[in-house]
Design a protein around this motif. Structure first.
Motif, PDB file in Angstrom:
ATOM      1  N   PHE A 126      14.375  15.709  19.797  1.00 17.63           N
ATOM      2  CA  PHE A 126      13.208  14.591  19.700  1.00 17.63           C
ATOM      3  C   PHE A 126      12.747  14.475  21.344  1.00 17.63           C
ATOM      4  O   PHE A 126      13.698  14.218  22.020  1.00 17.63           O
ATOM      5  CB  PHE A 126      13.503  13.574  19.159  1.00 17.63           C
ATOM      6  N   LEU A 127      11.586  14.826  21.311  1.00 17.09           N
ATOM      7  CA  LEU A 127      10.878  14.416  23.030  1.00 17.09           C
ATOM      8  C   LEU A 127      10.059  13.065  22.929  1.00 17.09           C
ATOM      9  O   LEU A 127       9.176  13.021  22.348  1.00 17.09           O
ATOM     10  CB  LEU A 127       9.985  15.697  23.242  1.00 17.09           C
ATOM     11  N   PHE A 128      10.785  12.294  23.771  1.00 15.27           N
ATOM     12  CA  PHE A 128      10.232  10.921  24.039  1.00 15.27           C
ATOM     13  C   PHE A 128       9.350  11.038  25.302  1.00 15.27           C
ATOM     14  O   PHE A 128       9.877  11.253  26.455  1.00 15.27           O
ATOM     15  CB  PHE A 128      11.086   9.928  23.936  1.00 15.27           C
ATOM     16  N   GLN A 129       7.992  11.253  25.221  1.00 16.60           N
ATOM     17  CA  GLN A 129       7.124  11.227  26.319  1.00 16.60           C
ATOM     18  C   GLN A 129       6.276  10.089  26.836  1.00 16.60           C
ATOM     19  O   GLN A 129       6.171   9.223  26.000  1.00 16.60           O
ATOM     20  CB  GLN A 129       6.204  12.246  26.017  1.00 16.60           C
ATOM     21  N   GLY A 130       6.539   9.881  28.203  1.00 19.22           N
ATOM     22  CA  GLY A 130       5.745   8.671  28.716  1.00 19.22           C
ATOM     23  C   GLY A 130       4.496   9.218  29.711  1.00 19.22           C
ATOM     24  O   GLY A 130       4.373  10.478  29.614  1.00 19.22           O
ATOM     25  N   ASP A 131       3.960   8.271  30.516  1.00 19.65           N
ATOM     26  CA  ASP A 131       3.001   8.730  31.365  1.00 19.65           C
ATOM     27  C   ASP A 131       3.535   9.654  32.199  1.00 19.65           C
ATOM     28  O   ASP A 131       2.745  10.589  32.793  1.00 19.65           O
ATOM     29  CB  ASP A 131       2.353   7.490  31.764  1.00 19.65           C
ATOM     30  N   ASN A 132       4.838   9.113  32.872  1.00 21.45           N
ATOM     31  CA  ASN A 132       5.107   9.881  34.030  1.00 21.45           C
ATOM     32  C   ASN A 132       6.570  10.511  34.005  1.00 21.45           C
ATOM     33  O   ASN A 132       6.988  11.204  34.901  1.00 21.45           O
ATOM     34  CB  ASN A 132       5.281   9.155  35.157  1.00 21.45           C
ATOM     35  N   ASP A 133       7.169  10.421  32.632  1.00 25.12           N
ATOM     36  CA  ASP A 133       8.512  10.869  32.515  1.00 25.12           C
ATOM     37  C   ASP A 133       8.950  11.101  31.144  1.00 25.12           C
ATOM     38  O   ASP A 133       8.179  10.379  30.299  1.00 25.12           O
ATOM     39  CB  ASP A 133       9.605   9.789  33.523  1.00 25.12           C
ATOM     40  N   GLU A 134       9.851  11.977  30.738  1.00 23.57           N
ATOM     41  CA  GLU A 134      10.101  12.292  29.396  1.00 23.57           C
ATOM     42  C   GLU A 134      11.564  12.383  29.262  1.00 23.57           C
ATOM     43  O   GLU A 134      12.230  12.695  30.274  1.00 23.57           O
ATOM     44  CB  GLU A 134       9.300  13.294  28.843  1.00 23.57           C
ATOM     45  N   ILE A 135      12.102  12.253  27.964  1.00 26.25           N
ATOM     46  CA  ILE A 135      13.654  12.593  27.669  1.00 26.25           C
ATOM     47  C   ILE A 135      13.603  13.486  26.369  1.00 26.25           C
ATOM     48  O   ILE A 135      12.894  12.963  25.329  1.00 26.25           O
ATOM     49  CB  ILE A 135      14.238  11.267  27.802  1.00 26.25           C
ATOM     50  N   VAL A 146      17.528  14.968  29.927  1.00 28.10           N
ATOM     51  CA  VAL A 146      18.213  15.213  28.577  1.00 28.10           C
ATOM     52  C   VAL A 146      19.399  14.234  28.025  1.00 28.10           C
ATOM     53  O   VAL A 146      19.956  14.000  28.923  1.00 28.10           O
ATOM     54  CB  VAL A 146      18.771  16.755  28.829  1.00 28.10           C
ATOM     55  N   ALA A 147      19.376  14.226  26.851  1.00 30.90           N
ATOM     56  CA  ALA A 147      20.309  13.432  26.136  1.00 30.90           C
ATOM     57  C   ALA A 147      21.059  14.199  25.259  1.00 30.90           C
ATOM     58  O   ALA A 147      20.246  14.736  24.096  1.00 30.90           O
ATOM     59  CB  ALA A 147      19.749  12.080  25.614  1.00 30.90           C
ATOM     60  N   GLY A 148      22.568  14.643  25.271  1.00 33.21           N
ATOM     61  CA  GLY A 148      23.139  15.298  24.408  1.00 33.21           C
ATOM     62  C   GLY A 148      24.457  14.646  23.581  1.00 33.21           C
ATOM     63  O   GLY A 148      24.954  13.995  24.154  1.00 33.21           O
ATOM     64  N   HIS A 158       9.933   4.189  27.569  1.00 34.27           N
ATOM     65  CA  HIS A 158      11.096   4.034  26.605  1.00 34.27           C
ATOM     66  C   HIS A 158      12.324   3.679  27.493  1.00 34.27           C
ATOM     67  O   HIS A 158      13.028   4.112  28.387  1.00 34.27           O
ATOM     68  CB  HIS A 158      11.465   5.512  26.301  1.00 34.27           C
ATOM     69  N   GLN A 159      13.166   2.572  26.683  1.00 38.39           N
ATOM     70  CA  GLN A 159      14.356   2.200  27.171  1.00 38.39           C
ATOM     71  C   GLN A 159      15.406   2.743  26.018  1.00 38.39           C
ATOM     72  O   GLN A 159      15.376   2.788  25.129  1.00 38.39           O
ATOM     73  CB  GLN A 159      14.598   0.641  26.950  1.00 38.39           C
ATOM     74  N   VAL A 160      16.454   3.689  27.026  1.00 36.97           N
ATOM     75  CA  VAL A 160      17.195   4.462  26.258  1.00 36.97           C
ATOM     76  C   VAL A 160      18.486   3.946  26.529  1.00 36.97           C
ATOM     77  O   VAL A 160      18.894   3.546  27.539  1.00 36.97           O
ATOM     78  CB  VAL A 160      17.102   5.995  26.735  1.00 36.97           C
ATOM     79  N   THR A 161      19.425   3.645  25.158  1.00 35.03           N
ATOM     80  CA  THR A 161      20.788   3.256  25.424  1.00 35.03           C
ATOM     81  C   THR A 161      21.592   4.171  24.713  1.00 35.03           C
ATOM     82  O   THR A 161      21.467   4.636  23.611  1.00 35.03           O
ATOM     83  CB  THR A 161      20.863   1.893  24.661  1.00 35.03           C
ATOM     84  N   ALA A 162      22.542   4.789  25.521  1.00 33.81           N
ATOM     85  CA  ALA A 162      23.545   5.482  25.046  1.00 33.81           C
ATOM     86  C   ALA A 162      24.491   4.876  24.282  1.00 33.81           C
ATOM     87  O   ALA A 162      25.090   3.981  24.637  1.00 33.81           O
ATOM     88  CB  ALA A 162      23.965   6.528  26.081  1.00 33.81           C
ATOM     89  N   LEU A 163      25.006   5.298  23.058  1.00 34.32           N
ATOM     90  CA  LEU A 163      26.036   4.600  22.098  1.00 34.32           C
ATOM     91  C   LEU A 163      27.254   5.637  22.131  1.00 34.32           C
ATOM     92  O   LEU A 163      26.856   6.799  21.321  1.00 34.32           O
ATOM     93  CB  LEU A 163      25.482   4.240  21.031  1.00 34.32           C
ATOM     94  N   TYR A 164      28.386   5.199  22.210  1.00 32.87           N
ATOM     95  CA  TYR A 164      29.555   6.207  22.308  1.00 32.87           C
ATOM     96  C   TYR A 164      30.186   5.857  21.001  1.00 32.87           C
ATOM     97  O   TYR A 164      30.545   5.057  20.568  1.00 32.87           O
ATOM     98  CB  TYR A 164      30.558   5.628  23.318  1.00 32.87           C
ATOM     99  N   ASP A 165      30.221   7.051  20.198  1.00 32.26           N
ATOM    100  CA  ASP A 165      30.946   6.956  18.786  1.00 32.26           C
ATOM    101  C   ASP A 165      32.306   7.289  18.973  1.00 32.26           C
ATOM    102  O   ASP A 165      32.937   6.734  18.104  1.00 32.26           O
ATOM    103  CB  ASP A 165      30.202   8.008  17.778  1.00 32.26           C
ATOM    104  N   GLY A 166      32.883   8.100  19.982  1.00 37.07           N
ATOM    105  CA  GLY A 166      34.056   8.614  20.019  1.00 37.07           C
ATOM    106  C   GLY A 166      34.199  10.010  20.516  1.00 37.07           C
ATOM    107  O   GLY A 166      33.468  10.464  21.249  1.00 37.07           O
TER     108      GLY A 166
END
Length: 326
Positions: free
Chosen positions: A236-245, A293-295, A48-56
């Motif tokens: 929401f849990l995004f799970q891969g083979d060896n890591d997750e977020i 974790v992404a908050g 999973h490629q995760v891109t954090a986006l800043y709203d403000g």
């Protein structure tokens, strides 16, 4: 007759001084710039490629926090060099996840529902290399306006024209209900109307579906119960083979206080005790498993790890680096 060494030095010094005096004065620098870099940050978590986006950001008054004496709250924040005199700066983040088969946006920021310090997800999404048209799935952790208003523009049009909007059944039953709105306190009426107006263009085009906690929405994507902040709040849990977020929505609002003391609630929680119980369970699991974790309200980019620290926890933010390491 040749000039002596001393004469040559004197002549050179005088010439240089004359040239310097004759040249125009050095220009003063331009006024300091107030603009910032584009608000996006990208990392790879397994496939999973995760891109954090800043709203403000929004400044939250510490008086909104309960379960701990205000003096203790301020002392805790001061210990972390966080100025709480005029409210604590709290980020608003959304997260774009490329699964390989889908481009998923978790939460969408506030758009025009709040003031000038927020509403920047669409421009930062474009700056990150994508467009709103690329998004095919919109996931809402809950339907508070700083998460859902960003799916619709100021003209009432869908910002993500090709996306299916997915919300928890419990939050949809509550926030999209005119009956629930009529029974709610007057100061909460705006929350209901903003949620209904944001969701409306997606409902009109038949692009709204609901889910339950525990559902698997896509391959490697599971809904995690984190109820309490709202009646249907989820992560929401995004799970891969060896890591997750885990993208956890509003599990934490004030990292400077609620990591050390997870029993501290915030006024916006629908059920404060339930929100505290959910926070304790999620923090304990994150610390035990070591997953990312992404908050939504963690300091941008809002991604990191949770570490056990005595009776509480502490936050270890992600380190800036290349998307994929060799």
């Amino acid at each position: 007759m040749p000039l002596s060494h001393r004469s040559l030095c004197s002549t050179f010094t005088a010439t240089a001084a004359s040239a310097l005096l004759a040249s125009p004065a050095l220009a003063t620098p331009p006024e300091p710039r107030q603009d910032q870099v584009a608000g996006w940050f990208r990392m790879q978590v397994d496939q999973h490629q995760v891109t954090a986006l800043y709203d403000g950001f929004v400044d939250i008054d510490t008086a909104l926090l309960s379960g701990l004496d205000q003096q203790e709250i301020r002392q805790r924040l001061n210990h972390l060099f966080i100025d709480s005199e005029n409210g604590v700066q709290t980020a608003v983040n959304a997260f774009l996840v490329h699964t390989g088969d889908h481009l998923v946006l978790v939460d969408a920021g506030s758009a025009a529902c709040f003031g000038p310090t927020m509403g920047h997800v669409p421009e930062n999404l474009r700056a990150s290399g994508y467009t709103p048209e690329d998004v095919d799935t919109l996931l809402m952790t809950h339907l508070h306006p700083d998460h859902v208003c960003g799916i619709t523009d100021s003209n009432g049009q869908a910002i993500y024209p090709n996306a299916e909007l997915r919300v928890s059944q419990a939050d949809a039953d509550y926030w999209l209900s005119e009956e629930q709105a009529a029974a709610a306190p007057e100061e909460m009426q705006g929350f209901f109307s903003m949620a209904r107006e944001a969701v409306a263009p997606y409902q009109e085009s038949g692009r709204v579906t609901t889910f339950q906690s525990g559902d698997q929405l896509l391959e490697g994507l599971t809904v995690v119960d984190s109820v309490g902040h709202t009646p249907g709040h989820v992560s929401f849990l995004f799970q891969g083979d060896n890591d997750e977020i885990l993208v956890w929505g509003d599990v934490v609002h004030s990292y400077g206080v609620q990591f050390a003391n997870p029993s501290v609630a915030i006024e916006f929680d629908s059920d404060q005790q339930q929100a505290v119980d959910s926070r304790r369970a999620i923090l304990a699991n994150a610390a035990e498993t070591g997953h990312w974790v992404a908050g939504a309200h963690m300091p941008f980019p809002g991604i990191g790890h949770v570490l056990s620290d005595g009776e509480g926890y502490r936050w270890l933010p992600v380190e800036y680096g290349p998307v994929i390491r060799d």
